[in-house]
Design an enzyme around this catalytic site. Structure first.
Site: not given
Ligand SMILES: [Zn+2]
Length: 173
Positions: A86, A90, A136
């Protein structure tokens, strides 16, 4: 609680019956009892200096707010590897889990997970760039935190704050 209407085994309609002290969906055709397992998520505490890595959420819930990198554990997946996966998705950083921070039960808000496992991780490669569910990705100091998503993020940050305070009190001025 999640619901089920049909048997996963034979497709017959399910009844509610008491099994082991709780009402559970039971198949009147084949007898299978349907147990619901808790949904498990993993999150990452990644520090750089005295700043914490956060991602801005691209999707609801809590779209536009910031959380630690996190996501769901797939069936059969080692939770530590899920956290690294993850994190990579991300933030584009290759991360290595170094320690368990804590395990959190579901907060008062509905975050989708029943159990959240938070690991500390170090950066072993890659360059910071948002991806997947993140619009972001950036580092924040305690004094410059953005608007936070989820009770769990606030709890992890409280933990981090306590650790930083402890480190400060041990450092001679
Ligand atoms: Zn059945």
């Amino acid at each position: 609680m999640p619901e089920a209407n049909f048997c996963l085994n034979c497709g017959h309609a399910l009844d509610q019956r008491e099994v082991g002290g709780a009402l559970r969906p039971v198949c009147s055709q084949c007898g299978r009892v349907h147990y619901f397992d808790p949904k498990v998520a993993v999150g990452l505490l990644v520090e750089q200096g005295q700043r914490l890595l956060l991602i801005r959420r691209k999707h609801d819930p809590e779209r536009g707010k910031w959380s630690i990198p996190a996501g769901f554990v797939d069936a059969g997946e080692d939770p530590a590897r899920a956290a690294e996966r993850e994190g990579l998705e991300e933030t584009n950083l290759r991360l290595a889990v170094t320690a368990l921070v804590d395990v959190y039960a579901r907060g008062s808000d509905h975050e989708g997970a029943d159990i959240l496992i938070v690991y500390r991780a170090k950066i072993v490669g890659g360059s910071l760039q948002p991806g997947d569910d993140a619009s972001e990705a950036a580092y924040f100091s305690l004094t410059g935190l953005p608007e936070l998503a989820f009770t769990s993020t606030r709890r992890v940050i409280e933990r981090w704050r306590a650790e930083l305070d402890e480190t400060d009190s041990k450092t001679p001025n």
